[in-house]
Write a protein that holds these residues in place. Structure first.
Motif, mmCIF file in Angstrom:
data_model
loop_
_atom_site.group_PDB
_atom_site.id
_atom_site.type_symbol
_atom_site.label_atom_id
_atom_site.label_comp_id
_atom_site.label_asym_id
_atom_site.label_seq_id
_atom_site.Cartn_x
_atom_site.Cartn_y
_atom_site.Cartn_z
ATOM 1 N N THR A 102 0.843 -1.186 0.000
ATOM 2 C CA THR A 102 0.000 0.000 0.000
ATOM 3 C C THR A 102 0.880 1.237 0.000
ATOM 4 O O THR A 102 1.784 1.368 0.814
ATOM 5 C CB THR A 102 -0.917 0.007 1.232
ATOM 6 O OG1 THR A 102 -1.736 -1.165 1.202
ATOM 7 C CG2 THR A 102 -1.800 1.235 1.242
ATOM 8 N N ASP A 103 0.629 2.152 -0.947
ATOM 9 C CA ASP A 103 1.512 3.293 -1.066
ATOM 10 C C ASP A 103 1.207 4.348 -0.008
ATOM 11 O O ASP A 103 0.299 4.196 0.818
ATOM 12 C CB ASP A 103 1.458 3.888 -2.476
ATOM 13 C CG ASP A 103 0.115 4.544 -2.804
ATOM 14 O OD1 ASP A 103 -0.711 4.756 -1.890
ATOM 15 O OD2 ASP A 103 -0.114 4.855 -3.984
ATOM 16 N N GLY A 104 1.959 5.433 -0.036
ATOM 17 C CA GLY A 104 1.811 6.473 0.972
ATOM 18 C C GLY A 104 0.487 7.197 0.924
ATOM 19 O O GLY A 104 0.121 7.891 1.874
ATOM 20 N N TRP A 105 -0.248 7.049 -0.167
ATOM 21 C CA TRP A 105 -1.559 7.688 -0.294
ATOM 22 C C TRP A 105 -2.680 6.736 0.098
ATOM 23 O O TRP A 105 -3.857 7.066 -0.066
ATOM 24 C CB TRP A 105 -1.767 8.180 -1.721
ATOM 25 C CG TRP A 105 -0.818 9.265 -2.091
ATOM 26 C CD1 TRP A 105 0.369 9.138 -2.752
ATOM 27 C CD2 TRP A 105 -0.954 10.659 -1.786
ATOM 28 N NE1 TRP A 105 0.986 10.361 -2.886
ATOM 29 C CE2 TRP A 105 0.188 11.315 -2.310
ATOM 30 C CE3 TRP A 105 -1.928 11.409 -1.133
ATOM 31 C CZ2 TRP A 105 0.384 12.680 -2.179
ATOM 32 C CZ3 TRP A 105 -1.731 12.775 -1.018
ATOM 33 C CH2 TRP A 105 -0.591 13.397 -1.539
ATOM 34 N N GLY A 106 -2.344 5.541 0.558
ATOM 35 C CA GLY A 106 -3.367 4.589 0.985
ATOM 36 C C GLY A 106 -3.970 3.781 -0.136
ATOM 37 O O GLY A 106 -4.979 3.098 0.057
ATOM 38 N N VAL A 107 -3.369 3.813 -1.335
ATOM 39 C CA VAL A 107 -3.888 3.041 -2.462
ATOM 40 C C VAL A 107 -3.373 1.609 -2.350
ATOM 41 O O VAL A 107 -2.165 1.375 -2.284
ATOM 42 C CB VAL A 107 -3.466 3.679 -3.801
ATOM 43 C CG1 VAL A 107 -3.988 2.858 -4.973
ATOM 44 C CG2 VAL A 107 -3.994 5.111 -3.877
ATOM 45 N N SER B 66 5.130 12.215 -2.227
ATOM 46 C CA SER B 66 4.875 13.604 -1.868
ATOM 47 C C SER B 66 3.877 13.746 -0.734
ATOM 48 O O SER B 66 3.527 14.863 -0.357
ATOM 49 C CB SER B 66 4.351 14.360 -3.100
ATOM 50 O OG SER B 66 3.137 13.771 -3.561
ATOM 51 N N ASN B 67 3.401 12.629 -0.174
ATOM 52 C CA ASN B 67 2.387 12.693 0.884
ATOM 53 C C ASN B 67 3.048 12.998 2.225
ATOM 54 O O ASN B 67 3.872 12.224 2.714
ATOM 55 C CB ASN B 67 1.631 11.357 0.954
ATOM 56 C CG ASN B 67 0.440 11.414 1.887
ATOM 57 O OD1 ASN B 67 0.258 12.373 2.640
ATOM 58 N ND2 ASN B 67 -0.385 10.397 1.836
ATOM 59 N N ASP B 68 2.658 14.110 2.830
ATOM 60 C CA ASP B 68 3.272 14.505 4.099
ATOM 61 C C ASP B 68 2.842 13.629 5.267
ATOM 62 O O ASP B 68 3.372 13.776 6.373
ATOM 63 C CB ASP B 68 2.940 15.968 4.402
ATOM 64 C CG ASP B 68 3.627 16.910 3.432
ATOM 65 O OD1 ASP B 68 4.762 16.603 3.022
ATOM 66 O OD2 ASP B 68 3.030 17.940 3.073
ATOM 67 N N TYR B 69 1.883 12.732 5.063
ATOM 68 C CA TYR B 69 1.461 11.816 6.123
ATOM 69 C C TYR B 69 2.138 10.448 6.004
ATOM 70 O O TYR B 69 1.887 9.564 6.809
ATOM 71 C CB TYR B 69 -0.058 11.644 6.107
ATOM 72 C CG TYR B 69 -0.798 12.906 6.465
ATOM 73 C CD1 TYR B 69 -0.975 13.277 7.797
ATOM 74 C CD2 TYR B 69 -1.294 13.753 5.485
ATOM 75 C CE1 TYR B 69 -1.629 14.444 8.135
ATOM 76 C CE2 TYR B 69 -1.958 14.927 5.818
ATOM 77 C CZ TYR B 69 -2.125 15.267 7.142
ATOM 78 O OH TYR B 69 -2.783 16.422 7.477
ATOM 79 N N ASN B 70 2.976 10.275 5.007
ATOM 80 C CA ASN B 70 3.697 9.022 4.810
ATOM 81 C C ASN B 70 4.986 9.071 5.629
ATOM 82 O O ASN B 70 5.893 9.852 5.338
ATOM 83 C CB ASN B 70 3.995 8.836 3.322
ATOM 84 C CG ASN B 70 4.855 7.613 3.047
ATOM 85 O OD1 ASN B 70 5.088 6.777 3.916
ATOM 86 N ND2 ASN B 70 5.338 7.502 1.821
ATOM 87 N N ASN C 182 3.075 19.959 1.000
ATOM 88 C CA ASN C 182 2.778 21.154 1.775
ATOM 89 C C ASN C 182 4.031 21.943 2.138
ATOM 90 O O ASN C 182 3.953 22.966 2.789
ATOM 91 C CB ASN C 182 2.029 20.764 3.058
ATOM 92 C CG ASN C 182 0.643 20.245 2.768
ATOM 93 O OD1 ASN C 182 0.010 20.680 1.815
ATOM 94 N ND2 ASN C 182 0.172 19.305 3.584
ATOM 95 N N GLU C 183 5.189 21.454 1.733
ATOM 96 C CA GLU C 183 6.431 22.141 2.052
ATOM 97 C C GLU C 183 6.557 23.443 1.269
ATOM 98 O O GLU C 183 6.128 23.534 0.114
ATOM 99 C CB GLU C 183 7.627 21.254 1.706
ATOM 100 C CG GLU C 183 7.834 20.098 2.644
ATOM 101 C CD GLU C 183 9.027 19.268 2.241
ATOM 102 O OE1 GLU C 183 9.583 18.589 3.103
ATOM 103 O OE2 GLU C 183 9.403 19.299 1.060
ATOM 104 N N ALA C 184 7.159 24.432 1.892
ATOM 105 C CA ALA C 184 7.470 25.669 1.194
ATOM 106 C C ALA C 184 8.586 25.402 0.181
ATOM 107 O O ALA C 184 9.443 24.542 0.402
ATOM 108 C CB ALA C 184 7.904 26.732 2.193
ATOM 109 N N PRO C 185 8.583 26.123 -0.948
ATOM 110 C CA PRO C 185 9.654 25.927 -1.935
ATOM 111 C C PRO C 185 11.052 26.093 -1.348
ATOM 112 O O PRO C 185 11.986 25.418 -1.761
ATOM 113 C CB PRO C 185 9.348 26.992 -2.995
ATOM 114 C CG PRO C 185 7.880 27.236 -2.871
ATOM 115 C CD PRO C 185 7.569 27.075 -1.408
ATOM 116 N N GLN C 186 11.192 26.995 -0.366
ATOM 117 C CA GLN C 186 12.511 27.184 0.237
ATOM 118 C C GLN C 186 12.949 25.922 0.973
ATOM 119 O O GLN C 186 14.117 25.527 0.925
ATOM 120 C CB GLN C 186 12.486 28.374 1.189
ATOM 121 C CG GLN C 186 13.870 28.779 1.687
ATOM 122 C CD GLN C 186 14.748 29.278 0.546
ATOM 123 O OE1 GLN C 186 14.456 30.297 -0.061
ATOM 124 N NE2 GLN C 186 15.819 28.565 0.257
#
Length: 973
Positions: free
Chosen positions: A37-42, A254-258, A361-365
């Motif tokens: 199961t990937d980081g997005w729950g799929v 890219s999932n910040d909950y993973n 959700n990360e800032a570009p910096q």
């Protein structure tokens, strides 16, 4: 010093003028899909990921503990995962040390086991005969598609066991269950592989499979699997690819909950010795490198976040100075060092910080800082090898995702932009790639199959061929969008590559189908809140069987329950009151039908039935033989049940298949064969009896709506969406009933579009479209194209969901004729599309071009649908005649006054307004001498002296004041 800095920046700027010429050969790679199961729950990925390794158990889930009651050795119920006894699972990478079992009563025991699943939910485990090897002492059982072919053969001296099972008709996957294990020598190290992969012992002969483990050279078999661990089907599907992207194998995204995005890359990784490669830590790095070497393909790795942005994780070096990210730098370097020393010397290693910066959700910096942390560690680990020439450029290629705004992403790197070797973008076409959030009137210019408000109806009558025409248009549009990104990168001397590319489309994830699902969810809650029961119309429609055997009815007839929504509220079931005024049970009331109901209490059977969906049933169900069909004969074999109503909603009925022990909303028992060989349905018969419960039995629409507001907010399109957003409590069963046909009709259109899009994905024309898109990518300057994940089952999303459609190259391991896979592998082998690449080429071939080209071409104008639209001051069929003196694009009177705005003074401005640069500096910032961040909590606060030009009046010990003079992230100074 200033001159040196300016010279260095000037040199960088000059390098940024490098122009990329289109490469003669585009290098095409493939993303490896996640095995878990990937980081997005799929979860669909693990269904098809069953032929990566020759050892089938490397695709298994972790062991799950379950229990079931056994009487005299016979299992009496399905396996359950609740009310378990403590189980020690600490042996050998997660195997159980022991499995408890306990006595219930005479000849009845509770048995606790551990089970793992492989490819569960699909038909991807290949047909054939499999051998199962294990070490230690214990027993196994198998389920799903696995049918035991040979019992346990055990070698007590070597403490090794072997089973054989067959998969003849793949359908559901395979389960493997540890039934017993010896605490003194626990069962461990399960391996499952095809019998042809076993190495026979000397003298055991050849031919058909043997059953004795002593006929197998187990050590030689294990050595052969270690030498070549990959399944031949995987190697065949990837043959010819030039780059493998392993980010999904590592479960980095890219999932910040993973959590995998925030753990150490090396210390906390999985290894080849891990219980499974389909676990929460992904696939071992050793296997990634080994697969790349086997296929002679370069490799792309993704790294998690470092601790550079978290001061609490800073470590102290030997000289006492705090250095952010020091621990992670060492961790990254261990990972990178393994790649450099084990990946073939001529292959290229790509490294990227996480994936898809646009969806984080990360800032570009933060993205820039974290990327630089990764790049520094890998560059140090590779040393002089980093810039050495290799298969796809240099030995090490440092990649940054483009982010939502490419220019902003690049600016955040500032003068460190030279550390970015390539920028990765999603080179996809199809899904909303031309709408920018407003797609209501853009169907003629591009496509948007997932527009939840209009797409299903708009494309309702389109054929698959027509959809493919529109998909091809989308690919042409995507080329123009991607070309703009190429131009930005060419100016900076940075390569453009694709991290995920190809056709990406499907019907709306959360559209009409999800709205239908939301209406069902709302209805279910309202049924429960209002004490749903058959009304008089439905009661009469139960036909003659409702009068048989003291009110028993066939379970099959409960399907008519949904018709209850159509009953007017005045005719719904109401609470009946006893002579004392207390509620006893339900009765049916309504105009002229009050006498048709029976008031029930503890001593009277109810003539109606209640039905409620529930996660668990907690009241006992008794079995009777006095119902229709319980006796022998043509209709024999039936069972009947009574459900007491002394808890939950009185009279609530639950259905389940008695033979499997699993609750089922509607099912009768399986079809059986009678004595004459005729197939018959074995019916369940039900009736409701019992006392009223302690909870209120019924409520009105308003109270039920308020109670169900949380369940009635899942509507995603149309007027129902507006109501759900404003007042979900206003939904009633009557409102839902009136709209049910609309919900179902819209969902059916959306589902029909989904199926046609799946057909388009598999159509032979898709190969030509994708081949054409690949060459367009090459011509605009794309140097590497990494396609979608290798395989994944289609996601139909009948009730809505995530990632609908088919965003992969193959439907599964057997889909070797996939049009998309043929395009990706064929391009590397020299295959090219037969589609014309330009309008002129199309006209030369006699292909009708839409929109038509302008002949002759427009000189001072634009070609719009076959006609030249001339610029101001120009006329003629080809916009070839200048009608006004001066330039053809003159827009104003020559005598009109023209002015200019003057920009404000800022430290980040590109203008140099004053000779004294410090006049553009920011106000003073208060800091500690060993820090670089402004502080507002320092004591005493910073005191500014206005009489002294605004300079600090004084500074306390260990404090300083700083002012930013120039902030330039684009190397202009």
């Amino acid at each position: 010093m200033l001159t040196l800095v300016l010279l260095m920046l000037h040199r960088t700027s000059a390098q940024n003028l490098t122009r990329f010429d289109p490469p003669e050969q585009l290098d095409v790679g493939i993303n490896l899909p996640p095995m878990a199961t990937d980081g997005w729950g799929v979860t669909e990925w693990k269904i098809t990921s069953t032929r990566v390794f020759r050892d089938l158990f490397k695709h298994a889930t972790y062991w799950q503990v379950e229990r079931a009651r056994h009487d005299a050795g016979v299992q009496m119920e399905t396996w359950k995962q609740h009310s378990l006894r403590p189980t020690n699972m600490s042996h050998a990478n997660g195997y159980p040390v022991s499995l408890p079992r306990w006595w219930l009563w005479q000849n009845s025991f509770e048995v606790q086991t551990a089970v793992a699943y492989i490819g569960w939910g699909g038909a991807s485990v290949a047909a054939g005969q499999y051998a199962v090897h294990f070490n230690g002492n214990g027993t196994l059982s198998f389920g799903g598609d696995a049918l035991l072919a040979a019992p346990l053969s055990y070698d007590p001296v070597a403490m090794r066991g072997r089973y054989l099972f067959n998969v003849s008709a793949p359908a559901t996957g395979v389960s493997i269950r540890i039934m017993t294990t010896d605490p003194s020598a626990p069962l461990e190290n399960v391996r499952i592989f095809r019998v042809q992969d076993e190495v026979r012992s000397a003298g055991s002969g050849s031919g058909s499979a043997v059953s004795a483990i002593t006929s197998i050279n187990v050590d030689a078999t294990d050595a052969a699997l270690a030498t070549q661990p990959f399944h031949p089907d995987l190697l065949n599907a990837l043959s010819g690819t030039r780059l493998l992207r392993f980010c999904s194998w590592a479960l980095i995204d890219s999932n910040d909950y993973n959590e995998n995005n925030f753990r150490p890359a090396w210390r906390d990784r999985s290894t080849p010795a891990s219980l499974t490669q389909a676990g929460p830590r992904g696939v071992a790095l050793e296997y990634m490198v080994a697969l790349a070497n086997t296929l002679n393909a370069s490799a792309w790795f993704c790294m998690p976040r470092s601790n550079a942005m978290d001061p609490s994780l800073m470590t102290t070096t030997a000289n006492g100075a705090n250095r952010p990210g020091a621990a992670d730098e060492a961790d990254f370097m261990m990972y990178a060092s393994y790649v450099d020393s084990h990946l073939r010397p001529h292959l290229t290693a790509f490294v990227e910080y996480r994936t898809d910066a646009a969806n984080r959700n990360e800032a570009p910096q933060t993205h820039a800082i974290e990327s630089l942390e990764v790049f520094r560690a890998w560059t140090l680990a590779f040393g002089v090898n980093a810039r050495r020439r290799a298969a796809l450029g240099t030995r090490l290629v440092r990649v940054s995702a483009a982010g939502a705004w490419l220019g902003g992403t690049l600016e955040r790197f500032g003068t460190d932009l030279g550390n970015v070797d390539a920028v990765a973008v999603r080179a996809v076409f199809g899904r909303s790639n031309c709408c920018n959030g407003n797609c209501q009137n853009r169907y003629n210019q591009c496509i948007n199959f997932d527009d939840r408000e209009r797409a299903a109806e708009f494309y309702a009558n389109w054929t698959v061929d027509a959809l493919l025409d529109k998909i091809h248009e989308s690919a042409l549009h995507a080329e123009s969008v991607l070309n703009g990104l190429t131009q930005q990168l060419n100016q900076r001397g940075i390569r453009l590559i694709s991290d995920v590319g190809g056709p990406d489309f499907g019907a709306a994830d959360y559209g009409a189908r999800a709205t239908l699902s939301g209406s069902l969810r709302c209805s279910q809650c309202l049924w429960f809140a209002m004490g749903n029961k058959y009304g008089p119309v439905e009661f009469a429609e139960l036909s003659a069987s409702s009068t048989l055997g003291n009110g028993y009815v066939k379970a099959e007839q409960w399907r008519q329950l949904q018709g209850y929504e159509g009953i007017d509220s005045s005719r719904r079931a109401h609470v009946a009151l006893s002579e004392t005024g207390s509620p006893t049970y339900w009765k049916h009331v309504g105009p002229n039908v009050a006498s048709c109901a029976t008031i029930c209490d503890a001593s009277v059977e109810c003539g109606g039935f209640a039905h409620q969906l529930s996660h668990e049933w907690s009241c006992g169900v008794s079995v009777h033989s006095d119902c229709p069909g319980a006796l022998a004969g043509p209709n024999g074999g039936g069972q009947c049940f009574s459900r007491p109503g002394n808890c939950a909603v009185p009279g609530t009925c639950y259905f389940w298949n008695a033979s499997a022990g699993a609750r089922d909303q509607y099912n009768t028992a399986p079809v059986i064969v009678d004595t004459e060989g005729v197939l018959q349905r074995r019916d369940f018969y039900w009736k409701g009896v019992g006392n009223p419960g302690s909870r209120p039995h019924l409520t009105n629409d308003a109270l039920a709506g308020a109670q169900c507001a949380g369940s009635c907010q899942y509507f995603y399109r149309g007027p129902a969406k507006i109501v759900a957003e404003r007042s979900p409590a206003s939904f009633t069963l009557d409102v839902l009933s009136r709209n049910r046909s609309k919900f179902e009709g819209d969902a059916a259109l959306e589902q029909a579009l989904e199926r046609k899009l799946l057909e388009a994905n598999a159509h032979p024309r898709m190969r030509e479209i994708l081949l054409d898109f690949l060459d367009r990518w090459r011509r605009i300057g794309g140097t590497i194209f990494v396609a979608q994940p290798l395989y994944r089952p289609p996601v139909l999303c009948e009730l809505g969901g995530k990632q609908c459609g088919h965003g992969a190259l193959m439907l599964g391991p057997d889909d070797l004729n996939s049009s998309k896979l043929q395009a990706i592998l064929g391009y590397n082998a020299g295959l090219r599309s037969s589609l014309p690449s330009t309008a002129a080429e199309a006209l030369a071939r006699g292909v009708v071009v839409h929109p038509p080209a302008c002949v002759p071409g427009c000189v001072w104008g634009s070609c719009v649908r076959g006609a030249c639209m001339c610029f101001l001051g120009v006329s003629g069929p080809a916009c070839e005649t200048i009608t006004r003196v001066g330039q053809p694009n003159v827009c104003t009177d020559s005598e009109a006054a023209v002015g200019i705005n003057v920009a404000g003074i800022h430290d980040w401005s590109r203008s140099w307004a004053y000779v004294d640069v410090f006049k553009s500096a920011r106000s003073w910032c208060h800091m500690l001498v060993n820090e670089y961040g402004c502080r507002s909590d320092l004591v005493p606060p910073l005191e500014i002296d206005p009489s002294n030009g605004g300079y600090p009046a004084r500074l306390a010990p260990f404090q300083k004041a700083c002012a930013m003079m120039l902030r330039d992230l684009s190397t202009h100074y």
